[in-house]
Scaffold this active site. Structure first.
Site, short mmCIF file in Angstrom:
data_model
loop_
_atom_site.label_atom_id
_atom_site.label_comp_id
_atom_site.label_asym_id
_atom_site.label_seq_id
_atom_site.Cartn_x
_atom_site.Cartn_y
_atom_site.Cartn_z
N ASP A 89 -11.75 10.12 36.73
CA ASP A 89 -10.99 9.23 35.85
C ASP A 89 -10.23 10.10 34.85
O ASP A 89 -10.44 11.32 34.78
CB ASP A 89 -12.02 8.33 35.15
CG ASP A 89 -11.42 7.25 34.27
OD1 ASP A 89 -10.22 6.95 34.44
OD2 ASP A 89 -12.15 6.73 33.41
N GLU A 126 -4.82 11.94 34.15
CA GLU A 126 -3.33 11.96 34.05
C GLU A 126 -2.82 13.26 33.48
O GLU A 126 -1.73 13.68 33.88
CB GLU A 126 -2.87 10.77 33.20
CG GLU A 126 -3.18 9.42 33.80
CD GLU A 126 -4.67 9.05 33.77
OE1 GLU A 126 -5.37 9.55 32.87
OE2 GLU A 126 -5.12 8.30 34.65
N ASP A 132 -7.04 0.10 34.24
CA ASP A 132 -7.62 -0.87 33.31
C ASP A 132 -6.84 -2.17 33.25
O ASP A 132 -6.10 -2.44 32.30
CB ASP A 132 -7.71 -0.25 31.92
CG ASP A 132 -8.64 0.96 31.93
OD1 ASP A 132 -9.37 1.13 32.93
OD2 ASP A 132 -8.62 1.72 30.96
C1 NOJ Z 1 -11.09 4.47 31.71
C2 NOJ Z 1 -11.22 3.91 33.09
O1 NOJ Z 1 -10.00 3.39 33.54
C3 NOJ Z 1 -12.33 2.88 33.11
O2 NOJ Z 1 -12.44 2.36 34.41
C4 NOJ Z 1 -13.60 3.51 32.66
O3 NOJ Z 1 -14.63 2.55 32.62
C5 NOJ Z 1 -13.43 4.12 31.27
N1 NOJ Z 1 -12.35 5.05 31.30
C6 NOJ Z 1 -14.70 4.84 30.78
O4 NOJ Z 1 -15.00 5.87 31.64
#
Ligand code: NOJ
Length: 965
Positions: free
Chosen positions: A536, A539, A612
């Site tokens: 995660d 970017e 998200d």
């Molecule tokens: C951002 C991610 O997009 C999300 O899916 C994740 O739960 C949080 N970071 C925490 O790791």
């Protein structure tokens, strides 16, 4: 949530970005980005002077060098604006007809970044040795294709590249004269000045030639050097080096691709007609908090691949650039498209994919960047995630509840709170005292775990991973190139591994080993080989960085600035992690690594999700378009968070979201830390039972998904197929993105993405083959008759119903025994559903292997083709035959599956009751039942007739013929 985890949560909340909803102001608009402004201004000047505008770039014919044995030439290019600056052009035609056009500054003050393609491509593409360039006075051209239907022409003055098919222009580069490669210069060079006259509406802008270049470059040096956005200043030590290029499709009215953004698959225009899309599409990987459900803004990943489509052909361009890029799309007419691509740095490296069919384009792109490999079978099951399962016991109790409620699930996920102070690999022992035991408990029924590993390393003296990276000197450096770049993320003050540095590679791979390393460095001893990984924030997301990411003047290996490589950065992390996971076991097993950030080629390393999203109906809908767009751009193993990451969806919405997820290639429920728990077992009735049924439906269809992935791994065709891909001549389908086909199974699904729906209008495409014209409701066998012109039908879709049809002419294989996880289905029997077309025929295939190793590459698999054909007036003959490579029959896998039967064959749409159903070999009458109903002759709608053949006594891996008379 237990008290003990609260401290972690509090720490985390203090690290959150200040905004908890999209602050559009955190991200640049084109007007706030110097080079984008320059690019758009160039286009405006060209438009204002249409007719009189000519590109200053031309090929110098005296420098033309044509390779003697292959389809490649090089030539010098000059710009009339800067006679002293030299550019070099290199054009090749690959073996498969793809044209690659490269241009770079030659002997400039500095070097432009030219390695983007080398990270994206699987290998150096083979140049054709058959196609030949012919040089004339005005151009150089090559004719090729089986019927000599393609011609590529490079016009010298001005420089223009045109691909034609049957004399019709398919793709034109620099046809509008917007090509501009800003050469490297020193800051001291005299600023341009010019006088502008006119400029009133409707009046031509005339720029007096005090500065002879101003007509093209504009009157001022807009943001050539350092540039400030909010509180950040980008030092831009290399000055202007942007690249603008117009890429036009004079005969294609629809463009798709260039993920990732939240919008329709058929890309809306950005230059006027659409009041909400006034900025160009942006490719700049970014962690956009609470992103909008409809916006041209960039998101977490970038794939600079665009399809252009018309009833006549599909073509594509892949613009291999890794820096921030903005793309304007307009339609001068309904059947043509103009685009302008403006990138901050990098060379011009454009691949023109000639098609002419969608499958040709997919094959051409797969030849360049690779097809998504066959994933592990379990990875297609249901994944249960949330931020966070807070302890080992929490994971155990969630698993227990799934089992008690008989709800299938394959994978449990751990988000960042498992890690002490967000130091990935290091367990928070207070809450996760026994991680290996927990994993073993999960593995007991063949399940897996996925654990998050983010790229930010806490700068802490008690974190061996950071310490080792620091000692190895493989961390990204700040702008002066000295020391370690430092920024903020979940782990507080952090640094980032520079995966462009080859010295980081073996070290990173070693971290994931479950055994002690020979070099004494850290390895993940308290983990097992059934733990897979989630990447995660790659970017990279940096809370205190410009646009929540790394400053562009940070320095990577080789002295390249972050600006040059930004969009590739996340892919390298994913690439290395995926290699790491696959080598943990011996023999290696297929890794599963989910990534948020991606680039062209990322499909080789695992799955992606759409980040998200919000628990809203709009986000549910746009997630489907986004997954389709990713598939078009190669990244087919994709899905969106079921339930929506933010918010607490009401039960109806959650149910609908499960239906969406069940028809996504990657199927995972996930939720933000602040949300209420919403695992399916927590739902009240009837919702719980409905969700259980949806999950069982997904599991019953795993053979369909796996077969579709297998096909995609060979052809590059996405698992989810939009209408224009399936029916390239059916114009009514070109903008459809809320319904789609699953592989070549014939399944057509239109998930419900609105509240209170009880019926849904589904479009049955114009039939180009002329034989199907019937569709069956998957659940009721109701027959819908299509029309040669395409037609909408109404399909019942109360909450427990997903509009799911089978196209007549398909044979779908399923496994109908409900199990707790997919590995438990390994030896389960199959059901074949034969959905006859109008002429009484049907076809389908089934691919199976051990689901986790690479043994299939040695021929250890079962791959069958099922064919049903008319037998007399109302009968049918159904046969199974091998589709694998010759000499493979009787392979180990096939033998291990000897006991696995086809337990049921269901034939829908027969014209009447059979008199006998027998195996051709043996001749014994089989047990069967027949429910009369509508025949598949396309004359009438209604419940189709159903013949059920029980236990025909045939193995799934052998040849057989069932004769229905
Ligand atoms: C951002 C991610 O997009 C999300 O899916 C994740 O739960 C949080 N970071 C925490 O790791």
């Amino acid at each position: 949530m237990r008290l003990s985890s609260l401290s972690g949560v509090l720490l985390l909340l203090t690290c959150l970005p200040s905004a908890l909803a999209l602050k559009a102001g955190d991200f640049k608009t084109c007007a706030q980005s110097g080079f984008c402004r320059r690019g758009r201004a160039l286009a405006e000047r060209a438009n204002a002077n249409a007719g009189a505008w000519t590109s200053p770039y031309s090929v110098d014919p005296s420098t033309l060098v044509i390779a003697p044995h292959e389809a490649q030439f090089t030539a010098g290019v000059k710009s009339s604006l800067y006679p002293d600056i030299k550019f070099g052009l290199d054009v090749r035609v690959h073996k498969d007809g793809v044209v690659r056009v490269r241009m770079d500054e030659v002997g400039g003050l500095r070097k432009r970044y030219d390695e983007a393609a080398s990270w994206a491509l699987i290998q150096q593409p083979e140049i054709s040795s058959e196609i030949r360039w012919t040089a004339g006075k005005k151009d150089v051209r090559a004719v090729y294709g089986r019927k000599k239907e393609f011609e590529v022409v490079i016009t010298f003055e001005p420089l223009r590249v045109t691909l034609l098919r049957n004399g019709k222009e398919q793709v034109v580069l620099n046809g509008q004269g917007l090509l501009h490669m800003e050469h490297f210069r020193t800051k001291e060079e005299t600023p341009a000045t010019a006088q502008v006259e006119g400029g009133e509406e409707g009046e031509q802008v005339v720029i007096k030639a005090e500065n002879p270049r101003a007509w093209f470059e504009g009157e001022s040096e807009d943001a050539y050097w350092d540039e400030t956005f909010l509180s950040w200043t980008d030092s831009k030590p290399k000055g202007p080096e942007s690249l603008s290029l117009d890429i036009n499709f004079p005969n294609h009215g629809h463009v798709y691709g260039i993920p990732q953004r939240a919008t329709h698959l058929d890309l809306p225009t950005t230059t006027g007609e659409n009041p909400t899309f006034t900025d160009p599409y942006r490719l700049y990987n970014a962690d956009v908090f609470e992103y909008l459900a409809s916006s041209p803004m960039s998101l977490y990943g970038s794939i600079p691949l665009m399809h252009a489509h018309s009833p006549d052909s599909t073509v594509a361009i892949f613009n291999a650039i890794a820096s921030e890029t903005w793309i304007d799309v307009s339609h001068p007419t309904r059947s043509s498209t103009n685009t302008q691509w403006v990138s901050e740095s990098g060379i011009l490296d454009v691949f023109i994919l000639p098609g002419p069919t969608p499958s040709d384009v997919f094959a051409q792109y797969a030849t360049l960047t690779g097809a998504a490999p066959l994933p592990a079978h379990w990875a297609l099951g249901y994944h249960q995630c949330r931020w966070n399962y807070v302890s080992t016991d929490d994971v155990r109790s969630v698993q227990k509840r799934f089992d008690e409620e008989d709800i299938p699930v394959d994978v449990f996920w751990l988000d960042i709170e498992y890690a002490e102070e967000h130091k990935y690999f290091i367990w928070d022992r207070k809450n996760f005292p026994d991680p290996v035991d927990m994993m073993k408990d999960v593995e007991a029924v063949g399940r897996k775990m996925v654990v998050i590993v983010d790229p930010h390393l806490k700068r802490s003296s008690n974190y061996p991973v950071y310490q080792e990276a620091s000692e190895l000197n493989v961390l990204v450096k700040p702008k002066n190139g000295e020391g370690e770049y430092e920024g903020w993320c979940w782990s507080g003050s952090s640094s980032w591994v520079d995966f462009f540095n080859p010295n980081s590679w073996d070290w990173w791979k070693g971290l994931f080993k479950t055994t002690v390393r020979d070099d004494g460095k850290f390895s993940w001893l308290d983990s097992t080989e059934n733990v897979h990984v989630w990447n995660d924030m790659n970017e990279p997301s940096i809370f205190n960085g410009p646009e929540i990411t790394m400053p562009k003047d940070s320095i990577h290996y080789g002295g390249w600035e972050h600006r040059d490589v930004h969009n590739i950065n996340g892919m390298l992390f994913h690439n290395l992690t995926s290699q790491a996971v696959s080598t943990r076991s011996d023999p290696p097993k297929r890794p599963f690594v989910l990534t948020r950030s991606f680039y062209a080629g990322s499909q080789r390393f695992g799955a992606m999700w759409t980040g998200d999203n919000l628990g809203t109906w709009d986000h549910m809908a746009v997630g489907i378009y986004m997954v389709l767009a990713n598939g078009v751009a190669g990244m087919t193993f994709a899905g969106s968070d079921v339930g929506g990451f933010f918010g607490n969806p009401e039960p109806e919405m959650l149910v609908r979201w499960y239906q969406v997820g069940a028809f996504n290639p990657f199927f995972r429920a996930h939720a933000h830390l602040d949300t209420k728990r919403r695992e399916p077992f927590l739902l009240d009735e009837p919702y719980k039972s409905i969700v259980r049924d949806i999950l069982r439906l997904r599991y019953s269809m795993l053979p369909v998904w796996y077969t579709a992935f297998h096909e995609g791994s060979l052809t590059g065709v996405p698992v989810l197929r939009p209408h224009y891909v399936m029916f390239p001549q059916d114009e009514a389908g070109f903008s459809i993105d809320d319904q789609y086909f699953v592989g070549s199974s014939g399944l057509l699904v239109k998930p419900v993405v609105q509240k209170g729906v009880t019926e849904t209008s589904v479009y049955l495409p114009e039939d180009q083959v002329g034989i199907a014209l019937v569709y069956y409701n998957y659940f009721t066998n109701y027959i819908y008759t299509g029309s040669a012109k395409g037609k909408n039908v109404t399909v019942p879709s109360a909450l427990h119903q997903t509009p799911l049809l089978i196209r007549g002419g398909s044979i779908v294989s399923t496994r109908e025994r409900p199990r707790r996880s997919s590995p438990l289905m390994k030896y389960d029997p199959f059901t074949l559903r034969v959905a006859l077309d109008k002429s009484g025929n049907a076809k389908g295939d089934l691919y199976l292997d051990d689901g986790e190793t690479y043994d299939y590459q040695q021929g250890n698999y079962i791959w069958r083709e099922f064919v049903a054909g008319k037998n007399g007036k109302k009968g049918v003959k159904i046969s199974s035959k091998d589709l694998g490579i010759a000499g493979r029959a009787g392979n180990e896998f096939e033998m291990s599956m000897e006991s696995v039967r086809v337990e049921k064959i269901v034939v829908v749409g027969l014209g009447g009751k059979p008199t006998s159903v027998k195996l051709e070999a043996g001749g014994k009458e089989l047990e069967w039942t027949y429910e009369p109903g509508v025949a598949a002759d396309g004359k009438k709608e209604g419940e189709g007739s159903v013949l059920v053949i029980k236990d025909p006594g045939v193995g799934v891996g052998i040849d057989w013929v069932v004769v229905v008379s």
